[in-house]
Design a protein around this motif. Sequence first.
Motif, short mmCIF file in Angstrom:
data_model
loop_
_atom_site.label_atom_id
_atom_site.label_comp_id
_atom_site.label_asym_id
_atom_site.label_seq_id
_atom_site.Cartn_x
_atom_site.Cartn_y
_atom_site.Cartn_z
N GLY A 86 53.01 57.22 29.48
CA GLY A 86 52.70 55.83 29.82
C GLY A 86 53.53 54.79 29.07
N GLN A 87 54.28 55.21 28.06
CA GLN A 87 55.09 54.25 27.28
C GLN A 87 56.53 54.29 27.76
OE1 GLN A 87 53.85 52.20 24.84
NE2 GLN A 87 51.89 53.04 25.57
N PHE A 88 57.09 53.12 28.03
CA PHE A 88 58.47 53.11 28.52
C PHE A 88 59.47 53.27 27.38
CE2 PHE A 88 62.38 50.98 30.09
CZ PHE A 88 62.67 51.92 31.06
N VAL A 89 60.39 54.21 27.57
CA VAL A 89 61.48 54.41 26.61
C VAL A 89 62.78 54.16 27.37
CG1 VAL A 89 62.55 56.01 24.97
CG2 VAL A 89 60.11 56.20 25.48
N PRO A 90 63.51 53.07 27.06
CA PRO A 90 64.66 52.68 27.89
C PRO A 90 65.85 53.62 27.76
CG PRO A 90 64.34 51.14 26.07
CD PRO A 90 63.18 52.07 26.03
N GLN A 91 65.88 54.42 26.71
CA GLN A 91 67.05 55.28 26.49
C GLN A 91 66.59 56.68 26.09
OE1 GLN A 91 70.90 54.47 25.97
NE2 GLN A 91 70.56 56.60 26.56
N LEU A 92 66.67 57.60 27.05
CA LEU A 92 66.43 59.01 26.72
C LEU A 92 67.75 59.74 26.97
CD1 LEU A 92 62.91 59.42 28.35
CD2 LEU A 92 63.41 59.72 25.93
N GLY A 93 67.84 60.43 28.07
CA GLY A 93 69.09 61.14 28.39
C GLY A 93 69.03 62.59 27.96
N ASP A 94 70.02 63.37 28.44
CA ASP A 94 70.08 64.80 28.13
C ASP A 94 70.37 64.98 26.64
OD1 ASP A 94 69.70 65.71 30.75
OD2 ASP A 94 71.86 65.67 31.19
N GLY A 95 69.35 65.26 25.87
CA GLY A 95 69.53 65.43 24.44
C GLY A 95 69.74 66.88 24.05
N ARG A 96 69.26 67.77 24.90
CA ARG A 96 69.48 69.19 24.59
C ARG A 96 69.91 69.95 25.85
NH1 ARG A 96 63.34 71.55 24.49
NH2 ARG A 96 62.59 69.95 25.86
N ALA A 97 70.60 69.23 26.71
CA ALA A 97 71.09 69.86 27.93
C ALA A 97 72.43 69.27 28.28
CB ALA A 97 70.10 69.63 29.07
N ILE A 98 73.31 70.08 28.83
CA ILE A 98 74.62 69.61 29.24
C ILE A 98 74.89 70.13 30.65
CG2 ILE A 98 77.12 69.83 28.84
CD1 ILE A 98 76.49 69.84 25.82
N LEU A 99 75.24 69.20 31.53
CA LEU A 99 75.59 69.58 32.90
C LEU A 99 77.02 70.11 32.88
CD1 LEU A 99 74.98 69.56 35.96
CD2 LEU A 99 75.87 67.24 36.01
N LEU A 100 77.16 71.41 33.15
CA LEU A 100 78.52 71.99 33.18
C LEU A 100 79.27 71.49 34.39
CD1 LEU A 100 78.71 75.82 32.48
CD2 LEU A 100 79.59 73.93 31.09
N GLY A 101 78.56 71.45 35.50
CA GLY A 101 79.19 71.00 36.73
C GLY A 101 78.36 71.43 37.92
N GLU A 102 78.90 71.18 39.10
CA GLU A 102 78.18 71.49 40.33
C GLU A 102 78.93 72.58 41.08
OE1 GLU A 102 78.39 67.63 42.15
OE2 GLU A 102 77.77 66.75 40.24
N VAL A 103 78.18 73.47 41.69
CA VAL A 103 78.80 74.45 42.57
C VAL A 103 78.26 74.22 43.98
CG1 VAL A 103 79.16 76.21 40.81
CG2 VAL A 103 77.03 76.19 42.08
N VAL A 104 79.10 74.47 44.94
CA VAL A 104 78.68 74.31 46.32
C VAL A 104 78.55 75.71 46.91
CG1 VAL A 104 79.15 73.25 48.55
CG2 VAL A 104 79.86 72.10 46.44
N GLY A 105 77.31 76.12 47.13
CA GLY A 105 77.05 77.46 47.64
C GLY A 105 76.49 77.43 49.04
N ARG A 106 75.89 78.54 49.42
CA ARG A 106 75.37 78.68 50.77
C ARG A 106 74.32 77.61 51.09
NH1 ARG A 106 72.73 83.94 51.16
NH2 ARG A 106 74.02 84.60 49.42
N ASN A 107 73.49 77.28 50.09
CA ASN A 107 72.42 76.32 50.34
C ASN A 107 72.76 74.92 49.84
OD1 ASN A 107 70.87 78.35 51.49
ND2 ASN A 107 70.20 79.02 49.45
N GLY A 108 74.03 74.62 49.77
CA GLY A 108 74.42 73.27 49.38
C GLY A 108 74.80 73.17 47.92
N ARG A 109 74.88 71.93 47.46
CA ARG A 109 75.36 71.63 46.11
C ARG A 109 74.28 71.87 45.07
NH1 ARG A 109 79.52 68.32 44.42
NH2 ARG A 109 80.02 68.01 46.61
N ARG A 110 74.62 72.52 44.00
CA ARG A 110 73.66 72.78 42.92
C ARG A 110 74.27 72.46 41.57
NH1 ARG A 110 70.87 72.92 46.56
NH2 ARG A 110 69.28 74.39 47.24
N ASP A 111 73.49 71.84 40.70
CA ASP A 111 73.89 71.61 39.31
C ASP A 111 73.78 72.91 38.53
OD1 ASP A 111 74.16 68.90 39.71
OD2 ASP A 111 72.57 68.31 38.31
N ILE A 112 74.74 73.15 37.64
CA ILE A 112 74.58 74.22 36.66
C ILE A 112 74.55 73.55 35.29
CG2 ILE A 112 75.53 76.34 35.70
CD1 ILE A 112 76.11 77.18 38.37
#
Length: 495
Positions: A86-112
């Motif tokens: 319930g409390q707004f935090v204006p700045q979070l973000g991926d603190g323990r995750a990194i988007l390597l990139g996207e792959v386009v497979g049979r079922n469309g685009r997916r983040d890895i």
Amino acid sequence: MTASVSTAPFPFDNSYARLPGGFYAPAVPTPVAAPALIKVNAALAEELGLDPQALASPEAVEMFAGSRVPDGAEPIALAYAGHQFGQFVPQLGDGRAILLGEVVGRNGRRDIQLKGSGPTPFSRRGDGRAGLGPVLREYIVSEAMAALGIPTTRALAAVTTGEPVWRERALPGAVLARVAASHIRIGTFQFFAARRDTPALRQLADYTIARHYPDLAGAARPHLALLEAVIGRQAELVARWLNVGFIHGVMNTDNMSVSGETIDYGPCAFMDAYDPETVFSSIDQMGRYAYANQPDIAHWNLARFAECLVPLLDDDKEAAVAAANAALSAFPARFKGAYRAGLLAKIGLDDVNEEDVALALDLLAVMAAGKADFTLTFRRLGPAAEDAAALEGVRDLFLDREAFDAWADRWRARLATGGREGAQVRAGMDRVNPLFIPRNHLVEWAITAATEDGDFAPFEALTAALAHPYEEQPRFAPYAGLPPQMEGYRTFCGT
Ligand code: AMP
Ligand code: MG
């Protein structure tokens, strides 16, 4: 130290990294001491058009551990904000995750995405790491949800790092390679709305439409259509959760995906005995995210989403707010429709009418009073649609058996008027009432064996059983039995 570069086992195409700089920060995974593979999800790899064997190669294991950045990857940490409890935090973000990139497979685009691969510009005071326990929990539960047919992020691979992570004590470190339709959250919209950056909001909304709701691009009012579509998907999603006894545990707006997938498996857990007030998360002291509160919380989160979109809905502010409110007001009926249809299917009825709904809700009331196991009650009712003698196995689950008997008489009488063969009704029930769910004692057993003894056999067996939740699997029968009493069971956010 930066990760070294190698050939990717698959081609990346990073559309999110082509968005303006404010959407993310470049973030390179931190190499680890001794990457070792726990598991590659072969079935998911194939769905993505990837070669499971290549994903188990030493180079791929180094990639999953964050020690190697493959060619074509553009690792980034996504910016987002969010309401936490319930409390707004204006700045979070991926603190323990990194988007390597996207792959386009049979079922469309997916983040890895790598979860636990070291600090990013959004880590604040955190270490950017993950313990083995939370990684295995997310692997087990997210894959169980997928097998149940519920929209969810997936687990492509898990590795250990050979390094400890420090929580209250030292725990083995691990990284999860997570696959998602995208990682755009309600909180991603809130990030730009809080900064009153309407051009960025518009760009994010258009990107979201192109990626998740391409049919809406040509709508008369695409951003209103986006709001309506996200409301619809969230309503359906939460209805599915309730109908399998799932409690997400931390439905902050930064943990709600606009694609309609279940995301962020921190303190989540399945309910054993039916109790609508069930809460497992250690930090949810007020029960904000209790089982039965989930639809109201989803609705509240969607109101925050709608607020973000207001500047895009109409040049006239009042008209924009009115349109947003009209869209939001559809949530309760949309949820109720999905929930009730799902609940009725669980007792073998398929026509949503008030009388049948009352019958189904009465069962829930008897279950709550009788502390009956949610999953087994419904599963064992299936055979009783065919043969009344099977009711014995259901009534055993209730403290107050007479109350159940009275309900069962009404149910059998109702089925008799339905005109369908018992065997057919049962088959339909067995398709929606799982036998295997990731029960708390099983998840803990798998995590403890891996963490304390380096024994991954329970994890392997459990994931194998949960891959076919609706099928009788005699070799896994012990996982389908009544759980032990777990009074006061608590889950944690996995940080
Ligand atoms: P969660 O409760 O998992 O949704 O996380 C809330 C926020 O805290 C997110 O922005 C996370 O990236 C951040 N966070 C959680 N754990 C860590 C950690 N160990 N290191 C850095 N950031 C973290
Ligand atoms: Mg989160």
